[in-house]
Design an enzyme around this catalytic site. Structure first.
Site, PDB file in Angstrom:
ATOM      1  CB  THR A  63       8.296 -10.647 -13.356  1.00 16.97           C
ATOM      2  OG1 THR A  63       9.117 -10.348 -14.426  1.00 16.97           O
ATOM      3  CG2 THR A  63       7.374 -11.685 -13.690  1.00 16.97           C
ATOM      4  CG  HIS A  84       0.208  -7.257   5.279  1.00 19.99           C
ATOM      5  ND1 HIS A  84       0.226  -6.883   6.615  1.00 19.99           N
ATOM      6  CD2 HIS A  84       0.365  -6.281   4.495  1.00 19.99           C
ATOM      7  CE1 HIS A  84       0.718  -5.944   6.600  1.00 19.99           C
ATOM      8  NE2 HIS A  84       1.133  -5.339   5.411  1.00 19.99           N
ATOM      9  CD  GLN A 142      -5.496  -0.817   9.652  1.00 21.91           C
ATOM     10  OE1 GLN A 142      -5.987  -1.874  10.087  1.00 21.91           O
ATOM     11  NE2 GLN A 142      -4.023  -0.843   9.578  1.00 21.91           N
ATOM     12  CB  CYS A 163       5.078   1.888  10.259  1.00 22.16           C
ATOM     13  SG  CYS A 163       3.872   0.802   9.079  1.00 22.16           S
ATOM     14  CB  ALA A 212      -1.066  -0.032   1.189  1.00 26.49           C
TER      15      ALA A 212
END
Length: 362
Positions: free
Chosen positions: A227, A191, A172, A309, A72
């Site tokens: 790729t 995730h 979220q 984070c 993201a």
């Protein structure tokens, strides 16, 4: 270990894992093809990517396209940087409680940045005051630290009236609540909705053109050379599909856990709105608590003192400070997150351990 940190990441859904394994097989399974190759194995892999793209698109409004990214954070960078013409120095506006992916990227654009304040509930004004000639407004749908749900539809309308694009970090909220229908661009992360790490997406409304951040072979609609991983795309797609199918059931389950947590943490103070909020996020504080020490004392429960984070930075949360907490109050706050795979017994045991350890500090 009891896991109570669903805002940091969610467990991989078994359905997503199973789908991913199909595209990790060796020569016998023939699932290892390059999706950009013209032969049969490549076309098979490309079909898996296309199906995943369709499934992820169901988490977004109609009338747009999905661009797969590595995260993201990359999606947000593509939106903020790719939507600006070369040399464009018009201002952007972001909320005061945005994720660092938005805040730090906006600060690096070389243009004026306005930070839209929030009230003590953690909410941006529905019709915020925007700078003159603003080119882009960014407000997240659900805050990752305190769970507040922003009035993004009204803010999007305000941005549109000002002639600006509206970017929404829906990391979220995706798969949990309705998508921000008025957004021009939406950032997603696999995730955070029971998919794999290492893949995100940017939804872009039809008619909006972006400049690439990563150049090379021109893959992924010319916007992200390199790729694609069919396995990651497929896992993301199935996670999105399951999230749509289970949206109501997951929400009901989370609501039942939220009510129990409120009982178990009696006497603690909730940070942020209790109503305009995703109830899988419980950010609490207790006067005199040392949250860092509490985390060290309760090592059998995975919870947080803020954003994953920013963990380890030692700085008080900018989100908690934005809602009016001082440094002492911010450092006495913890975040519990739960979701689809959390059980009532786990939540009760986690709360018992945390409350007992907190009382030992008194």
């Amino acid at each position: 270990m009891i896991y109570c940190d669903y805002q940091a990441t969610t467990p991989l859904a078994p359905e997503a894992r199973e789908e991913m394994l199909r595209w990790l097989d060796g020569p016998d399974g023939a699932g290892f093809g390059n999706p950009h190759s013209p032969h049969r194995l490549g076309r098979m892999a490309a079909a898996a990517v296309d199906l995943a793209r369709e499934r992820v698109a169901t988490l977004c409004p109609p009338g747009g396209r999905v661009i797969f990214t590595g995260s993201a954070t990359e999606a947000i960078n593509l939106a903020l940087r790719g939507s600006a013409s070369r040399g464009d120095t018009r201002p952007v506006a972001v909320s005061a409680i945005e994720h660092a992916a938005v805040r730090d990227t906006a600060a690096d654009l070389g243009c004026p940045v306005t930070h839209l304040p929030v009230d003590r509930e953690g909410l941006v004004a529905p019709e915020p005051e925007l700078p003159r000639d603003v080119r882009l407004v960014a407000v997240m749908q659900v805050n990752n630290e305190i769970g507040t749900i922003q009035p993004v539809e009204r803010i999007a309308a305000r941005a549109r009236a000002a002639g600006a694009l509206f970017l929404c970090d829906a990391v979220q909220g995706a798969g949990k609540i309705a998508p921000p229908a008025g957004a021009d661009m939406i950032a997603l992360s696999a995730h955070k909705l029971y998919g794999p790490k290492g893949i995100g997406a940017l939804w872009v409304r039809d008619g909006i053109e972006l400049a690439p951040l990563i150049t090379g072979g021109g893959q992924e609609q010319g916007l992200r050379s390199g790729t694609l991983s069919p396995a990651l795309c497929a896992g993301f797609g199935v996670a999105a599909m399951i999230a749509k199918e289970r949206e109501k059931a997951d929400a009901n389950h989370v609501e039942s856990l939220w009510k129990k947590v409120g009982e178990l943490f009696s006497g603690w103070t909730l940070n942020g709105s209790a109503t305009a909020r995703w109830h899988g996020n419980c950010n609490l504080r207790r006067d005199g608590l040392d949250a860092a020490r509490l985390m060290a004392d309760v090592r059998t429960v995975a919870f947080s003192a803020g954003s994953a984070c920013a963990s380890g930075s030692g700085r008080p949360s900018h989100v908690l400070r934005a809602i009016g907490l001082d440094d002492r109050q911010a450092k006495s706050s913890i975040r519990l997150g739960f979701g689809r795979y959390s059980t009532l017994a786990e939540v009760e045991e986690a709360a018992e351990r945390i409350v007992a350890a907190a009382q030992m500090q008194e």
